[in-house]
Design a protein around this motif. Structure first.
Motif, PDB file in Angstrom:
ATOM      1  N   ASN A 172       0.819  -1.209   0.000  1.00  0.00           N
ATOM      2  CA  ASN A 172       0.000   0.000   0.000  1.00  0.00           C
ATOM      3  C   ASN A 172       0.855   1.262   0.000  1.00  0.00           C
ATOM      4  OD1 ASN A 172       0.584   0.847   2.781  1.00  0.00           O
ATOM      5  ND2 ASN A 172      -0.645  -0.919   3.397  1.00  0.00           N
ATOM      6  N   PRO A 173       0.256   2.412  -0.346  1.00  0.00           N
ATOM      7  CA  PRO A 173       1.008   3.672  -0.441  1.00  0.00           C
ATOM      8  C   PRO A 173       1.751   4.046   0.834  1.00  0.00           C
ATOM      9  CG  PRO A 173      -1.108   3.897  -1.532  1.00  0.00           C
ATOM     10  CD  PRO A 173      -1.128   2.562  -0.849  1.00  0.00           C
ATOM     11  N   PHE A 174       1.121   3.849   2.002  1.00  0.00           N
ATOM     12  CA  PHE A 174       1.793   4.192   3.259  1.00  0.00           C
ATOM     13  C   PHE A 174       3.077   3.393   3.419  1.00  0.00           C
ATOM     14  CE2 PHE A 174       2.674   3.320   7.724  1.00  0.00           C
ATOM     15  CZ  PHE A 174       2.740   4.604   8.250  1.00  0.00           C
ATOM     16  N   PHE A 175       3.001   2.092   3.160  1.00  0.00           N
ATOM     17  CA  PHE A 175       4.184   1.239   3.291  1.00  0.00           C
ATOM     18  C   PHE A 175       5.289   1.686   2.338  1.00  0.00           C
ATOM     19  CE2 PHE A 175       6.610  -2.421   1.733  1.00  0.00           C
ATOM     20  CZ  PHE A 175       7.138  -2.900   2.918  1.00  0.00           C
ATOM     21  N   MET A 176       4.940   1.924   1.082  1.00  0.00           N
ATOM     22  CA  MET A 176       5.949   2.312   0.091  1.00  0.00           C
ATOM     23  C   MET A 176       6.586   3.659   0.430  1.00  0.00           C
ATOM     24  SD  MET A 176       6.198  -0.232  -1.924  1.00  0.00           S
ATOM     25  CE  MET A 176       7.381   0.554  -3.027  1.00  0.00           C
ATOM     26  N   ASP A 177       5.779   4.607   0.917  1.00  0.00           N
ATOM     27  CA  ASP A 177       6.301   5.944   1.202  1.00  0.00           C
ATOM     28  C   ASP A 177       7.123   5.991   2.489  1.00  0.00           C
ATOM     29  OD1 ASP A 177       5.016   6.738  -1.070  1.00  0.00           O
ATOM     30  OD2 ASP A 177       3.409   7.821  -0.058  1.00  0.00           O
ATOM     31  N   GLN A 178       6.639   5.292   3.532  1.00  0.00           N
ATOM     32  CA  GLN A 178       7.310   5.367   4.822  1.00  0.00           C
ATOM     33  C   GLN A 178       8.568   4.519   4.881  1.00  0.00           C
ATOM     34  OE1 GLN A 178       6.454   7.410   7.492  1.00  0.00           O
ATOM     35  NE2 GLN A 178       5.138   8.302   5.923  1.00  0.00           N
ATOM     36  N   PHE A 179       8.542   3.330   4.306  1.00  0.00           N
ATOM     37  CA  PHE A 179       9.660   2.405   4.437  1.00  0.00           C
ATOM     38  C   PHE A 179      10.557   2.344   3.205  1.00  0.00           C
ATOM     39  CE2 PHE A 179       6.367   0.753   7.344  1.00  0.00           C
ATOM     40  CZ  PHE A 179       7.058   0.871   8.541  1.00  0.00           C
ATOM     41  N   VAL A 203      13.674  -0.050 -16.794  1.00  0.00           N
ATOM     42  CA  VAL A 203      12.735  -0.239 -15.686  1.00  0.00           C
ATOM     43  C   VAL A 203      12.449   1.125 -15.077  1.00  0.00           C
ATOM     44  CG1 VAL A 203      12.233  -1.456 -13.546  1.00  0.00           C
ATOM     45  CG2 VAL A 203      13.735  -2.518 -15.257  1.00  0.00           C
ATOM     46  N   GLN A 204      11.179   1.448 -14.943  1.00  0.00           N
ATOM     47  CA  GLN A 204      10.778   2.753 -14.420  1.00  0.00           C
ATOM     48  C   GLN A 204       9.921   2.590 -13.167  1.00  0.00           C
ATOM     49  OE1 GLN A 204       8.591   4.103 -17.841  1.00  0.00           O
ATOM     50  NE2 GLN A 204      10.376   5.089 -18.775  1.00  0.00           N
ATOM     51  N   LEU A 205      10.182   3.420 -12.161  1.00  0.00           N
ATOM     52  CA  LEU A 205       9.305   3.549 -10.999  1.00  0.00           C
ATOM     53  C   LEU A 205       8.386   4.733 -11.278  1.00  0.00           C
ATOM     54  CD1 LEU A 205      11.825   3.083  -8.030  1.00  0.00           C
ATOM     55  CD2 LEU A 205      10.741   1.345  -9.480  1.00  0.00           C
ATOM     56  N   GLU A 211       3.822   8.837 -13.960  1.00  0.00           N
ATOM     57  CA  GLU A 211       4.965   9.655 -14.338  1.00  0.00           C
ATOM     58  C   GLU A 211       6.220   9.054 -13.707  1.00  0.00           C
ATOM     59  OE1 GLU A 211       2.538  13.920 -14.291  1.00  0.00           O
ATOM     60  OE2 GLU A 211       3.572  13.199 -12.497  1.00  0.00           O
ATOM     61  N   VAL A 212       7.352   9.196 -14.389  1.00  0.00           N
ATOM     62  CA  VAL A 212       8.592   8.553 -13.935  1.00  0.00           C
ATOM     63  C   VAL A 212       9.149   9.234 -12.687  1.00  0.00           C
ATOM     64  CG1 VAL A 212      10.948   7.959 -14.567  1.00  0.00           C
ATOM     65  CG2 VAL A 212       9.132   7.814 -16.283  1.00  0.00           C
ATOM     66  N   VAL A 213       9.400   8.425 -11.655  1.00  0.00           N
ATOM     67  CA  VAL A 213      10.055   8.891 -10.425  1.00  0.00           C
ATOM     68  C   VAL A 213      11.543   8.555 -10.484  1.00  0.00           C
ATOM     69  CG1 VAL A 213      10.156   8.655  -7.905  1.00  0.00           C
ATOM     70  CG2 VAL A 213       7.935   8.628  -9.076  1.00  0.00           C
ATOM     71  N   LYS A 214      11.838   7.308 -10.843  1.00  0.00           N
ATOM     72  CA  LYS A 214      13.222   6.844 -11.016  1.00  0.00           C
ATOM     73  C   LYS A 214      13.268   5.921 -12.223  1.00  0.00           C
ATOM     74  CE  LYS A 214      15.489   8.556  -7.389  1.00  0.00           C
ATOM     75  NZ  LYS A 214      16.714   9.372  -7.478  1.00  0.00           N
ATOM     76  N   SER A 240      16.302   4.310  -1.830  1.00  0.00           N
ATOM     77  CA  SER A 240      16.070   5.719  -1.478  1.00  0.00           C
ATOM     78  C   SER A 240      15.454   6.490  -2.643  1.00  0.00           C
ATOM     79  CB  SER A 240      17.390   6.378  -1.043  1.00  0.00           C
ATOM     80  OG  SER A 240      17.977   5.686   0.027  1.00  0.00           O
ATOM     81  N   TYR A 241      14.388   5.953  -3.199  1.00  0.00           N
ATOM     82  CA  TYR A 241      13.784   6.545  -4.389  1.00  0.00           C
ATOM     83  C   TYR A 241      12.739   7.608  -4.067  1.00  0.00           C
ATOM     84  CZ  TYR A 241      11.200   2.361  -2.998  1.00  0.00           C
ATOM     85  OH  TYR A 241      10.595   1.373  -2.265  1.00  0.00           O
ATOM     86  N   GLY A 242      12.464   7.821  -2.782  1.00  0.00           N
ATOM     87  CA  GLY A 242      11.531   8.860  -2.392  1.00  0.00           C
ATOM     88  C   GLY A 242      10.090   8.393  -2.380  1.00  0.00           C
ATOM     89  N   PRO A 243       9.186   9.225  -1.840  1.00  0.00           N
ATOM     90  CA  PRO A 243       7.769   8.842  -1.770  1.00  0.00           C
ATOM     91  C   PRO A 243       7.080   8.950  -3.125  1.00  0.00           C
ATOM     92  CG  PRO A 243       8.069  11.077  -0.961  1.00  0.00           C
ATOM     93  CD  PRO A 243       9.454  10.534  -1.211  1.00  0.00           C
ATOM     94  N   GLY A 244       5.941   8.282  -3.221  1.00  0.00           N
ATOM     95  CA  GLY A 244       5.113   8.424  -4.413  1.00  0.00           C
ATOM     96  C   GLY A 244       5.130   7.274  -5.387  1.00  0.00           C
TER      97      GLY A 244
END
Length: 281
Positions: A172-179, A203-205, A211-214, A240-244
Motif C-alpha cells: 500500500n502507499p503508506f508502506f511504500m512511502d514510509q519504508f 525499468v521505471q518507478l 509519471e517517472v520517479v526513477k 532511497s527513491y523517495g515517496p510516491g
C-alpha cells in the motif's frame, strides 16, 4: 473479549499459580491497562502461533502488555528464525525485525509469466519487428534448472513490457512511502553463438499519474557473431527513491544485428522484480 475470558474459565477471582511458579493474575484490567496479564514469555509463545497479521492488527490493540510483546524485536526475530527467513549476510542485523519479516513473507516475483511458459500471456508487445517474438527451448543450459524456455527476438526490434500495480500486489502507499523497501530487478539474456545481437532493458518507478520517479536504463549490450552463447544476468536495485512510487514498468528486448530471417536475436528469460529488505539485496 470478557465473554471469551469467562469461557476460558477466567473470572474476577484470582487464578491459582501453577506448579511452575507462574504468578497469580486476575482477568480484570490492571491499573496500567493490561486486560489479561500473562508472563511475557508465555504471551510471546501464543503470539508466535497466531497468524502474523492478527498479532499486528488485533492483539497489539488489546492492552499495553500485549502491545509491548507484539512490537518486541525478540518476537519477530524468533518468527523469522522459525520460518527460516535468513539474511543474505548474517553480519547485517535488520533495523526492524517486524518489517524484515513481513517483507520476506511477501517477497515474490511480481512479474507474471517470466519464462514464456504461458506463451505471451501478461506481456504487452511494444515492438514486434522482423518475424516477431517467438518462444523456444533453451540453446544453452540456464543457471536455474527450473527455467526451460525463453523468449526469442528476430531481425527487427522486439520489445515487450509489464506494468506492476504495487497496491494490487499488496504494497500500500503508506508502506511504500514510509519504508521505501528496496526494489530488486534482474533479467537473464543470451545471444545465439552464430549471430550477433543486441539487448536492451528499461525499468521505471512511476507515481499515481504513471509519471517517472526513477529509471534504470543502461546502455545497449552488443554481442559479436561466434560467441559462447552463455547466459548473462542484469541486476539493479532501486534504493532511497523517495515517496510516491505506485507502479513499476519493466521493459526489455532486442534483435539480431545481421538481419537474418527467423529468430537469431537476443534471448531473454527469468525476468524478476521483487520488493525486498535493505539487508537482503
Amino acid at each position: 473479549m470478557k465473554r471469551k475470558a469467562k469461557t476460558m474459565g477466567a473470572t474476577q477471582s484470582t487464578v491459582t499459580a501453577s506448579s511452575r511458579g507462574v504468578p497469580s493474575v486476575t482477568a480484570a484490567s490492571t491499573p496500567n491497562g493490561d486486560f489479561f496479564p500473562l508472563p511475557l514469555e508465555i504471551l510471546e509463545e501464543i503470539f508466535l502461533n497466531l497468524p502474523p497479521h492478527e498479532v499486528v492488527c488485533l492483539c497489539r490493540l488489546v492492552c499495553c502488555q500485549w502491545k509491548e510483546v507484539a512490537d518486541s524485536e525478540s518476537l519477530w526475530r524468533e518468527r523469522c528464525r522459525r520460518e527460516r527467513y535468513h539474511r543474505c549476510d548474517d553480519s547485517k542485523i535488520p533495523d526492524d525485525c517486524r518489517l524484515f519479516y513481513f517483507i520476506c513473507k511477501k517477497r515474490r516475483n511480481l512479474l507474471k509469466n517470466p519464462n514464456g511458459e504461458n506463451k505471451m500471456k501478461n506481456w504487452q508487445i511494444i515492438e514486434n519487428g522482423g518475424d516477431k517474438w517467438k518462444i523456444e527451448g533453451l540453446m544453452a543450459p540456464h543457471p536455474n534448472e527450473k527455467v526451460q524456455r525463453n523468449f526469442v527476438t528476430s531481425y527487427g526490434m522486439c520489445r515487450k513490457a509489464q506494468l506492476i500495480d504495487l497496491e494490487k500486489e499488496g504494497y500500500n502507499p503508506f508502506f511504500m512511502d514510509q519504508f521505501q523497501p528496496h526494489i530488486r530487478v534482474s533479467d537473464w539474456y543470451a545471444p545465439r553463438w552464430d549471430c550477433g545481437s543486441e539487448y536492451t532493458i528499461s525499468v521505471q518507478l512511476l507515481n499515481h499519474r504513471k509519471e517517472v520517479v526513477k529509471k534504470f536504463a543502461p546502455d545497449t549490450v552488443y554481442f559479436q557473431q561466434w560467441n559462447d552463447q552463455q547466459w548473462n544476468q542484469m541486476i539493479h536495485v532501486f534504493k532511497s527513491y523517495g515517496p510516491g512510487v505506485r507502479y513499476i514498468r519493466f521493459m526489455h528486448g532486442g534483435k539480431d544485428t545481421q538481419f537474418w530471417a527467423g529468430w537469431y536475436g537476443i534471448r531473454v528469460t527469468g525476468s524478476c522484480v521483487e520488493i525486498c529488505s535493505a539487508v537482503d539485496t
